[in-house]
Design a protein around this motif. Structure first.
Motif, PDB file in Angstrom:
ATOM      1  N   LEU A 185     -17.400 -32.794  45.791  1.00 50.32           N
ATOM      2  CA  LEU A 185     -16.615 -33.030  44.643  1.00 50.32           C
ATOM      3  C   LEU A 185     -15.718 -34.456  44.949  1.00 50.32           C
ATOM      4  O   LEU A 185     -15.361 -35.071  43.959  1.00 50.32           O
ATOM      5  CB  LEU A 185     -15.650 -31.934  44.277  1.00 50.32           C
ATOM      6  N   ALA A 186     -15.608 -34.771  46.182  1.00 51.89           N
ATOM      7  CA  ALA A 186     -14.871 -35.987  46.301  1.00 51.89           C
ATOM      8  C   ALA A 186     -15.598 -37.240  45.725  1.00 51.89           C
ATOM      9  O   ALA A 186     -16.802 -37.351  45.871  1.00 51.89           O
ATOM     10  CB  ALA A 186     -15.027 -36.347  47.868  1.00 51.89           C
ATOM     11  N   GLY A 187     -15.009 -38.101  44.835  1.00 49.19           N
ATOM     12  CA  GLY A 187     -15.226 -39.109  44.085  1.00 49.19           C
ATOM     13  C   GLY A 187     -16.078 -38.748  42.670  1.00 49.19           C
ATOM     14  O   GLY A 187     -16.467 -39.512  41.973  1.00 49.19           O
ATOM     15  N   SER A 188     -16.086 -37.565  42.390  1.00 52.59           N
ATOM     16  CA  SER A 188     -16.646 -36.858  41.058  1.00 52.59           C
ATOM     17  C   SER A 188     -15.627 -36.994  39.939  1.00 52.59           C
ATOM     18  O   SER A 188     -14.492 -37.233  40.203  1.00 52.59           O
ATOM     19  CB  SER A 188     -17.192 -35.525  41.467  1.00 52.59           C
ATOM     20  N   LYS A 189     -16.095 -36.637  38.887  1.00 48.63           N
ATOM     21  CA  LYS A 189     -15.335 -36.573  37.661  1.00 48.63           C
ATOM     22  C   LYS A 189     -15.112 -35.020  37.195  1.00 48.63           C
ATOM     23  O   LYS A 189     -15.904 -34.401  36.878  1.00 48.63           O
ATOM     24  CB  LYS A 189     -16.144 -37.467  36.543  1.00 48.63           C
ATOM     25  N   GLY A 190     -13.870 -34.925  37.548  1.00 51.64           N
ATOM     26  CA  GLY A 190     -13.560 -33.214  37.324  1.00 51.64           C
ATOM     27  C   GLY A 190     -12.682 -32.887  35.994  1.00 51.64           C
ATOM     28  O   GLY A 190     -11.659 -33.711  35.597  1.00 51.64           O
ATOM     29  N   GLY A 191     -13.074 -32.147  35.152  1.00 51.32           N
ATOM     30  CA  GLY A 191     -12.425 -31.768  33.844  1.00 51.32           C
ATOM     31  C   GLY A 191     -11.260 -30.680  33.976  1.00 51.32           C
ATOM     32  O   GLY A 191     -11.723 -29.709  34.503  1.00 51.32           O
ATOM     33  N   VAL A 192     -10.125 -30.875  33.475  1.00 47.09           N
ATOM     34  CA  VAL A 192      -9.040 -30.009  33.401  1.00 47.09           C
ATOM     35  C   VAL A 192      -8.322 -29.985  32.065  1.00 47.09           C
ATOM     36  O   VAL A 192      -8.298 -30.799  31.535  1.00 47.09           O
ATOM     37  CB  VAL A 192      -7.938 -30.259  34.783  1.00 47.09           C
ATOM     38  N   SER A 193      -8.028 -28.607  31.754  1.00 48.58           N
ATOM     39  CA  SER A 193      -7.273 -28.507  30.440  1.00 48.58           C
ATOM     40  C   SER A 193      -5.811 -28.128  30.529  1.00 48.58           C
ATOM     41  O   SER A 193      -5.081 -27.788  29.716  1.00 48.58           O
ATOM     42  CB  SER A 193      -8.132 -27.650  29.629  1.00 48.58           C
ATOM     43  N   SER A 194      -5.207 -28.210  32.117  1.00 51.84           N
ATOM     44  CA  SER A 194      -3.918 -27.758  32.137  1.00 51.84           C
ATOM     45  C   SER A 194      -3.558 -28.177  33.524  1.00 51.84           C
ATOM     46  O   SER A 194      -4.052 -28.645  34.458  1.00 51.84           O
ATOM     47  CB  SER A 194      -3.559 -26.264  32.074  1.00 51.84           C
ATOM     48  N   ALA A 195      -2.288 -28.545  33.757  1.00 46.75           N
ATOM     49  CA  ALA A 195      -1.637 -28.895  34.926  1.00 46.75           C
ATOM     50  C   ALA A 195      -2.049 -27.886  35.979  1.00 46.75           C
ATOM     51  O   ALA A 195      -2.208 -28.390  37.310  1.00 46.75           O
ATOM     52  CB  ALA A 195      -0.236 -29.212  34.766  1.00 46.75           C
ATOM     53  N   ASN A 196      -1.801 -26.620  35.833  1.00 46.79           N
ATOM     54  CA  ASN A 196      -2.053 -25.486  36.751  1.00 46.79           C
ATOM     55  C   ASN A 196      -3.432 -25.403  37.039  1.00 46.79           C
ATOM     56  O   ASN A 196      -3.580 -25.331  38.595  1.00 46.79           O
ATOM     57  CB  ASN A 196      -1.765 -24.220  35.986  1.00 46.79           C
ATOM     58  N   THR A 197      -4.447 -25.542  36.448  1.00 49.88           N
ATOM     59  CA  THR A 197      -6.030 -25.763  36.773  1.00 49.88           C
ATOM     60  C   THR A 197      -6.046 -26.875  37.732  1.00 49.88           C
ATOM     61  O   THR A 197      -6.821 -26.675  38.553  1.00 49.88           O
ATOM     62  CB  THR A 197      -6.852 -25.571  35.575  1.00 49.88           C
ATOM     63  N   LYS A 198      -5.540 -27.976  37.169  1.00 50.14           N
ATOM     64  CA  LYS A 198      -5.763 -29.032  38.184  1.00 50.14           C
ATOM     65  C   LYS A 198      -5.314 -28.866  39.578  1.00 50.14           C
ATOM     66  O   LYS A 198      -5.640 -28.981  40.579  1.00 50.14           O
ATOM     67  CB  LYS A 198      -4.950 -30.416  37.393  1.00 50.14           C
ATOM     68  N   ALA A 199      -4.185 -28.286  39.449  1.00 46.46           N
ATOM     69  CA  ALA A 199      -3.305 -27.787  41.031  1.00 46.46           C
ATOM     70  C   ALA A 199      -4.114 -26.840  41.647  1.00 46.46           C
ATOM     71  O   ALA A 199      -4.370 -26.851  42.682  1.00 46.46           O
ATOM     72  CB  ALA A 199      -1.998 -27.360  40.404  1.00 46.46           C
ATOM     73  N   GLU A 200      -4.844 -25.953  40.879  1.00 52.65           N
ATOM     74  CA  GLU A 200      -5.625 -24.898  41.588  1.00 52.65           C
ATOM     75  C   GLU A 200      -6.841 -25.417  42.491  1.00 52.65           C
ATOM     76  O   GLU A 200      -7.174 -25.129  43.197  1.00 52.65           O
ATOM     77  CB  GLU A 200      -5.949 -23.627  40.520  1.00 52.65           C
ATOM     78  N   ALA A 201      -7.404 -26.490  41.554  1.00 56.64           N
ATOM     79  CA  ALA A 201      -8.516 -27.094  41.943  1.00 56.64           C
ATOM     80  C   ALA A 201      -8.023 -27.789  43.237  1.00 56.64           C
ATOM     81  O   ALA A 201      -8.796 -28.118  44.253  1.00 56.64           O
ATOM     82  CB  ALA A 201      -9.163 -27.921  40.966  1.00 56.64           C
ATOM     83  N   GLY A 202      -6.862 -28.474  42.884  1.00 55.23           N
ATOM     84  CA  GLY A 202      -6.385 -29.347  44.344  1.00 55.23           C
ATOM     85  C   GLY A 202      -6.445 -28.278  45.594  1.00 55.23           C
ATOM     86  O   GLY A 202      -6.448 -28.758  46.538  1.00 55.23           O
ATOM     87  N   LEU A 203      -5.818 -27.246  45.372  1.00 52.76           N
ATOM     88  CA  LEU A 203      -5.625 -26.221  46.603  1.00 52.76           C
ATOM     89  C   LEU A 203      -6.877 -25.835  47.156  1.00 52.76           C
ATOM     90  O   LEU A 203      -6.975 -26.099  48.404  1.00 52.76           O
ATOM     91  CB  LEU A 203      -5.098 -24.985  46.029  1.00 52.76           C
ATOM     92  N   PHE A 204      -8.076 -25.734  46.447  1.00 52.14           N
ATOM     93  CA  PHE A 204      -9.416 -25.629  47.023  1.00 52.14           C
ATOM     94  C   PHE A 204      -9.934 -26.794  47.578  1.00 52.14           C
ATOM     95  O   PHE A 204     -10.352 -26.586  48.828  1.00 52.14           O
ATOM     96  CB  PHE A 204     -10.472 -25.185  45.782  1.00 52.14           C
ATOM     97  N   LEU A 205      -9.768 -27.983  47.064  1.00 50.49           N
ATOM     98  CA  LEU A 205     -10.089 -29.124  47.750  1.00 50.49           C
ATOM     99  C   LEU A 205      -9.380 -29.509  49.138  1.00 50.49           C
ATOM    100  O   LEU A 205     -10.075 -29.704  50.264  1.00 50.49           O
ATOM    101  CB  LEU A 205      -9.855 -30.453  46.916  1.00 50.49           C
ATOM    102  N   LYS A 206      -8.073 -29.122  48.912  1.00 50.36           N
ATOM    103  CA  LYS A 206      -7.107 -29.400  50.398  1.00 50.36           C
ATOM    104  C   LYS A 206      -7.613 -28.468  51.410  1.00 50.36           C
ATOM    105  O   LYS A 206      -7.553 -28.861  52.574  1.00 50.36           O
ATOM    106  CB  LYS A 206      -5.797 -29.503  49.965  1.00 50.36           C
ATOM    107  N   ALA A 207      -7.848 -27.201  50.887  1.00 50.11           N
ATOM    108  CA  ALA A 207      -8.081 -26.075  51.957  1.00 50.11           C
ATOM    109  C   ALA A 207      -9.329 -26.657  52.632  1.00 50.11           C
ATOM    110  O   ALA A 207      -9.567 -26.162  53.801  1.00 50.11           O
ATOM    111  CB  ALA A 207      -8.215 -24.791  51.481  1.00 50.11           C
ATOM    112  N   ASN A 208     -10.319 -27.476  52.086  1.00 51.60           N
ATOM    113  CA  ASN A 208     -11.551 -27.697  52.722  1.00 51.60           C
ATOM    114  C   ASN A 208     -11.837 -29.227  53.028  1.00 51.60           C
ATOM    115  O   ASN A 208     -12.839 -29.723  53.093  1.00 51.60           O
ATOM    116  CB  ASN A 208     -12.765 -27.489  51.716  1.00 51.60           C
TER     117      ASN A 208
END
Length: 359
Positions: free
Chosen positions: A159-182
């Motif tokens: 997912l690094a460098g990809s285009k990610g779609g989000v429809s709320s600040a929370n889902t963006k933050a949740e995706a961020g938690l997943f990315l940072k954890a990995n």
């Protein structure tokens, strides 16, 4: 929760996502009509039953409430329940106005109300965790050799460098938690903000984005239609699951209503707890599937079954301080906790739960 995204149905996150961007015409319409009967806590039906109105979000967390109604658990308790669709922005006002007596609410919505000094009390947990799904396009999956079984670290690196779609600040933050954890910097993603999960889905199909994240059943529906592959869910992303994220949904009422209607509150949470027990022990059976089809209309059965199992249905509606500490830590990690928001033992109680259902 909004800590969950709740753009749902053909629309589905937050504790995640945005657990809700649906209009509330029904709640507004009921403020005058139902306020007359709810101002005194509901009315008695011809059979001696008490009528109460509950605000629900139209998402997968409505399952225990709708099952309690469909299976007759409310009726067995002497309650007749009317449902009103509410959103993150209208639920609290509907509760305050008396147009609903009970609200199935996310921890984010609940803590936001408390931060505004609204006298609400959580009286039972109705769902645990965050039923999120991260779905990539088939083209992106092929290019990065991703499958539903790909390890979380491999998914995150892709997912690094990809285009990610989000429809709320929370889902963006949740995706961020997943990315940072990995080990991936969320800042490396080219974020595309879209108005709804339906818009996410359309953007994925047209190639405008490589992936998106939202609450189920939308991601699994995309996979079922052959347009993408779900590469992360709470089983692969433990930071979204109940063990780390805590409560997903709670039943809330006002202090003033509870002070005069303790019996109705006890009956209500007893029926919800019975429904949760059934959901926890009979996932995917005909009774559950019939209700799921009502809650999420137009969604294929296979998708519904998988979505229902991604929620952890509590056999007991009991809460405790450790659970709230965990939940607030998760909401805070999303940047969704209002300034000054906290939950104390004054804001939640187990006293309305049936014997054996309290901690």
């Amino acid at each position: 929760m909004t800590h969950r995204t709740t753009v749902t149905g053909p629309a589905g996150g937050s504790p995640g996502g945005g657990r809700r961007i649906r209009a509330l015409a029904p709640a507004a319409a009921l403020v005058l009509g139902s306020a007359l009967l709810t101002a005194c806590g509901g009315s008695s039906g011809s059979g001696g039953s008490t009528t109460v109105t509950v605000g629900s979000n139209g998402n997968i967390f409505d399952m225990p409430l709708k099952l309690a109604d469909s299976a007759g658990y409310f009726r067995k308790q002497g309650l007749k329940v009317k449902f009103v669709t509410t959103t993150a922005s209208t639920g609290t006002s509907a509760l305050q106005s008396g147009s609903v007596q009970f609200l199935n609410n996310s921890p984010t919505g609940f803590t936001s109300a408390l931060a505004k000094k609204v006298p609400e009390v959580a009286i039972a947990v109705s769902g645990l965790g965050n039923p999120l799904g991260l779905v990539v396009s088939k083209k992106f999956a092929g290019a990065h050799k991703l499958t539903a079984a790909s390890p979380a670290a491999q998914v995150a690196q892709a997912l690094a460098g990809s285009k990610g779609g989000v429809s709320s600040a929370n889902t963006k933050a949740e995706a961020g938690l997943f990315l940072k954890a990995n080990g991936v910097d969320p800042g490396s993603v080219k974020w595309v903000t879209l108005p709804s999960a339906s818009a996410d889905k359309a953007a994925l199909s047209s190639g405008q984005i490589d992936w998106f994240i939202t609450s189920e059943p939308i991601p699994l529906q995309v996979q079922n239609e052959g347009d993408g592959i779900v590469v992360a869910d709470p089983q692969k992303a433990p930071m979204w699951a109940a063990a780390q994220a805590g409560y997903g949904e709670v039943v809330v009422a006002t202090k003033s209503y509870l002070s005069g209607h303790a019996s109705a509150a006890k009956k209500f949470v007893a029926a919800v707890q019975e429904a949760n027990n059934y959901l926890a022990t009979h996932p995917g059976d005909p009774t559950v599937m019939n209700v799921a089809r009502q809650v999420q209309k137009g969604i294929p059965d296979a998708v519904l079954k998988s979505s229902v199992t991604l929620v952890e249905w509590p056999k007991s509606g009991a809460m405790d301080e450790a659970g709230w500490t965990k939940t607030l830590a998760f909401v805070n990690s999303l940047g969704a906790l209002p300034d000054g928001a906290k939950v104390t033992t004054e804001n939640w109680t187990n006293k309305y739960l049936p014997a054996g259902g309290q901690s």
